[in-house]
Design a protein around this motif. Structure first.
Motif, mmCIF file in Angstrom:
data_model
loop_
_atom_site.group_PDB
_atom_site.id
_atom_site.type_symbol
_atom_site.label_atom_id
_atom_site.label_comp_id
_atom_site.label_asym_id
_atom_site.label_seq_id
_atom_site.Cartn_x
_atom_site.Cartn_y
_atom_site.Cartn_z
ATOM 1 N N LYS A 1 0.826 -1.198 0.000
ATOM 2 C CA LYS A 1 0.000 0.000 0.000
ATOM 3 C C LYS A 1 0.869 1.261 0.000
ATOM 4 O O LYS A 1 1.978 1.270 0.506
ATOM 5 N N GLN A 2 0.294 2.352 -0.541
ATOM 6 C CA GLN A 2 1.014 3.615 -0.570
ATOM 7 C C GLN A 2 1.379 4.079 0.835
ATOM 8 O O GLN A 2 2.445 4.665 1.059
ATOM 9 N N SER A 3 0.522 3.802 1.800
ATOM 10 C CA SER A 3 0.749 4.248 3.177
ATOM 11 C C SER A 3 1.922 3.530 3.840
ATOM 12 O O SER A 3 2.405 3.964 4.897
ATOM 13 N N ASP A 4 2.395 2.444 3.246
ATOM 14 C CA ASP A 4 3.507 1.689 3.843
ATOM 15 C C ASP A 4 4.780 2.527 3.939
ATOM 16 O O ASP A 4 5.584 2.341 4.855
ATOM 17 N N ALA A 5 4.984 3.468 3.025
ATOM 18 C CA ALA A 5 6.193 4.288 3.039
ATOM 19 C C ALA A 5 6.270 5.121 4.308
ATOM 20 O O ALA A 5 7.337 5.237 4.932
ATOM 21 N N ASP A 6 5.142 5.699 4.707
ATOM 22 C CA ASP A 6 5.120 6.506 5.926
ATOM 23 C C ASP A 6 5.417 5.654 7.146
ATOM 24 O O ASP A 6 6.129 6.079 8.060
ATOM 25 N N GLU A 7 4.885 4.451 7.175
ATOM 26 C CA GLU A 7 5.120 3.563 8.315
ATOM 27 C C GLU A 7 6.578 3.114 8.375
ATOM 28 O O GLU A 7 7.174 3.062 9.460
ATOM 29 N N ILE A 8 7.161 2.782 7.233
ATOM 30 C CA ILE A 8 8.582 2.391 7.198
ATOM 31 C C ILE A 8 9.443 3.516 7.764
ATOM 32 O O ILE A 8 10.345 3.287 8.580
ATOM 33 N N THR A 9 9.151 4.739 7.355
ATOM 34 C CA THR A 9 9.940 5.887 7.815
ATOM 35 C C THR A 9 9.697 6.191 9.287
ATOM 36 O O THR A 9 10.639 6.312 10.078
ATOM 37 N N LYS A 10 8.431 6.307 9.680
ATOM 38 C CA LYS A 10 8.081 6.728 11.033
ATOM 39 C C LYS A 10 8.392 5.668 12.082
ATOM 40 O O LYS A 10 8.977 5.967 13.137
ATOM 41 N N ASP A 11 7.994 4.418 11.820
ATOM 42 C CA ASP A 11 8.100 3.371 12.841
ATOM 43 C C ASP A 11 9.442 2.653 12.857
ATOM 44 O O ASP A 11 9.775 1.985 13.837
ATOM 45 N N TYR A 12 10.219 2.796 11.773
ATOM 46 C CA TYR A 12 11.490 2.090 11.701
ATOM 47 C C TYR A 12 12.680 3.022 11.473
ATOM 48 O O TYR A 12 13.564 3.141 12.322
ATOM 49 N N LEU A 13 12.719 3.679 10.348
ATOM 50 C CA LEU A 13 13.940 4.381 9.951
ATOM 51 C C LEU A 13 14.235 5.617 10.792
ATOM 52 O O LEU A 13 15.405 5.990 10.954
ATOM 53 N N LYS A 14 13.210 6.270 11.331
ATOM 54 C CA LYS A 14 13.437 7.419 12.195
ATOM 55 C C LYS A 14 13.787 7.006 13.621
ATOM 56 O O LYS A 14 14.218 7.854 14.420
ATOM 57 N N VAL A 15 13.588 5.735 13.927
ATOM 58 C CA VAL A 15 13.857 5.229 15.274
ATOM 59 C C VAL A 15 15.193 4.487 15.321
ATOM 60 O O VAL A 15 15.976 4.644 16.253
ATOM 61 N N LEU A 16 15.456 3.677 14.301
ATOM 62 C CA LEU A 16 16.703 2.923 14.246
ATOM 63 C C LEU A 16 17.884 3.850 13.942
ATOM 64 O O LEU A 16 17.713 4.893 13.294
ATOM 65 N N GLN A 17 19.066 3.454 14.375
ATOM 66 C CA GLN A 17 20.258 4.281 14.193
ATOM 67 C C GLN A 17 21.373 3.489 13.506
ATOM 68 O O GLN A 17 21.412 2.267 13.573
ATOM 69 N N ARG A 18 22.247 4.237 12.839
ATOM 70 C CA ARG A 18 23.490 3.697 12.277
ATOM 71 C C ARG A 18 23.282 2.648 11.190
ATOM 72 O O ARG A 18 24.190 1.890 10.879
ATOM 73 N N TYR A 19 22.122 2.602 10.583
ATOM 74 C CA TYR A 19 21.918 1.689 9.463
ATOM 75 C C TYR A 19 22.418 2.349 8.179
ATOM 76 O O TYR A 19 22.570 3.577 8.101
ATOM 77 N N ASN A 20 22.699 1.539 7.183
ATOM 78 C CA ASN A 20 23.127 2.025 5.876
ATOM 79 C C ASN A 20 21.901 2.099 4.967
ATOM 80 O O ASN A 20 21.191 1.114 4.808
ATOM 81 N N LYS A 21 21.660 3.245 4.389
ATOM 82 C CA LYS A 21 20.471 3.402 3.542
ATOM 83 C C LYS A 21 20.470 2.404 2.384
ATOM 84 O O LYS A 21 19.416 1.981 1.905
ATOM 85 N N ASN A 22 21.660 2.011 1.930
ATOM 86 C CA ASN A 22 21.738 1.037 0.843
ATOM 87 C C ASN A 22 21.236 -0.344 1.261
ATOM 88 O O ASN A 22 21.040 -1.225 0.412
ATOM 89 N N ASP A 23 21.061 -0.549 2.560
ATOM 90 C CA ASP A 23 20.555 -1.831 3.055
ATOM 91 C C ASP A 23 19.030 -1.867 3.154
ATOM 92 O O ASP A 23 18.458 -2.890 3.527
ATOM 93 N N ILE A 24 18.364 -0.762 2.838
ATOM 94 C CA ILE A 24 16.900 -0.702 2.895
ATOM 95 C C ILE A 24 16.339 -1.148 1.550
ATOM 96 O O ILE A 24 16.640 -0.560 0.505
ATOM 97 N N MET A 25 15.513 -2.187 1.573
ATOM 98 C CA MET A 25 14.986 -2.763 0.335
ATOM 99 C C MET A 25 13.472 -2.933 0.441
ATOM 100 O O MET A 25 12.947 -3.246 1.512
#
Length: 277
Positions: free
Chosen positions: A209-233
């Motif tokens: 769903k289109q709304s999944d992008a907001d959830e990925i960003t809000k619930d995961y990527l803005k909370v997790l630290q030190r990850y490599n953006k190239n590892d997000i798939m």
């Protein structure tokens, strides 16, 4: 505890004797390719473990439902069998040929983390193969990281929760209450531990769903630290080619808008919804 074919696709048993049945690929050859993620297209043997702690059912953008594409390993792992570490390693040894990669998948492998640790240690010490573990990222084991080359982690979005409506559609019973609460299914501490200690990893989100992008960003990527953006798939939802075709435009646009990587699902492209390939 393995399920289905256990180790697949194979042409030799643990004693090195030829197996009468041709693998599900249809070729009298051991091995298939890794279908997803960074190593998509890499010749590999798979080891499939039984049972899962999440048992996902998604809803597609058109309102239809889509169950986990390996439901036989997660919802009803009736074809399960206990294998010893020694037996698995021998089967891998007789079937690995020119390949260098083994993928341990499920179900959820970390539910059997003691056995998986012993298995990975033996594979490294006896065969020195590259090991990928496919996991939902809800369980972490520090000791295991020294033997695993790549953790392919698929954190589950709220759309994957097997609600009462979804379970009724598939005639499934509501068992294991933790499966039905997204906050329990989203283990940020475990994910951060993987990011901080794994030799290599990928965070592979199944998207519908289109709304999944907001959830990925809000619930995961803005909370997790030190990850490599190239590892997000991002991977399109679907257990069939038809379902993936519906998901693909959403996923591709999302990748372009956010700079995330797209991962294909090669097995379904080549073999369709088929077990043991």
């Amino acid at each position: 505890m393995l399920v289905g074919e256990g180790v697949f696709p194979i042409v030799m048993d643990a004693k090195g004797n030829a197996i009468a049945e041709v693998p599900a690929t249809g070729w009298n050859l051991s091995g298939t390719v890794q279908g997803e993620g960074k190593l998509a297209g890499t010749p590999s043997l798979f080891i499939r473990l039984a049972t899962c702690n999440l048992r996902c059912i998604w809803q597609m953008d058109d309102g239809s439902f889509c169950r986990c594409d390996t439901a036989y390993a997660s919802f009803h792992p009736d074809d399960k069998k206990a294998w010893t570490v020694e037996e698995i390693v021998k089967v891998v040894k007789h079937n690995i040929g020119a390949m260098q990669h083994v993928v341990i998948t499920g179900g959820e492998p970390l539910l059997q983390k003691k056995g998986v640790l012993a298995l990975c240690k033996s594979i490294k010490e006896e065969l020195n193969l590259h090991i990928t573990i496919e996991t939902n990222g809800t369980i972490f084991d520090q000791e295991l990281t020294q033997f695993v080359d790549l953790f392919s982690i698929s954190p589950k979005l709220s759309n994957s929760v097997p609600s009462a409506q979804k379970l009724k559609f598939y005639n499934e019973a509501e068992t294991g209450s933790s499966r039905f609460h997204h906050e329990v299914r989203r283990n940020l501490n475990a994910l951060q531990s993987y990011i901080d200690t794994a030799q290599d990893l990928q965070l592979k989100f199944v998207v519908a769903k289109q709304s999944d992008a907001d959830e990925i960003t809000k619930d995961y990527l803005k909370v997790l630290q030190r990850y490599n953006k190239n590892d997000i798939m991002l991977m399109p939802l679907g257990a069939t080619q038809h379902e993936i075709t519906k998901s693909n435009p959403i996923v591709l646009q999302m990748c372009l808008q956010n700079g995330w990587k797209y991962t294909p699902r090669i097995h379904i492209d080549i073999f369709g919804s088929k077990q043991g390939v």
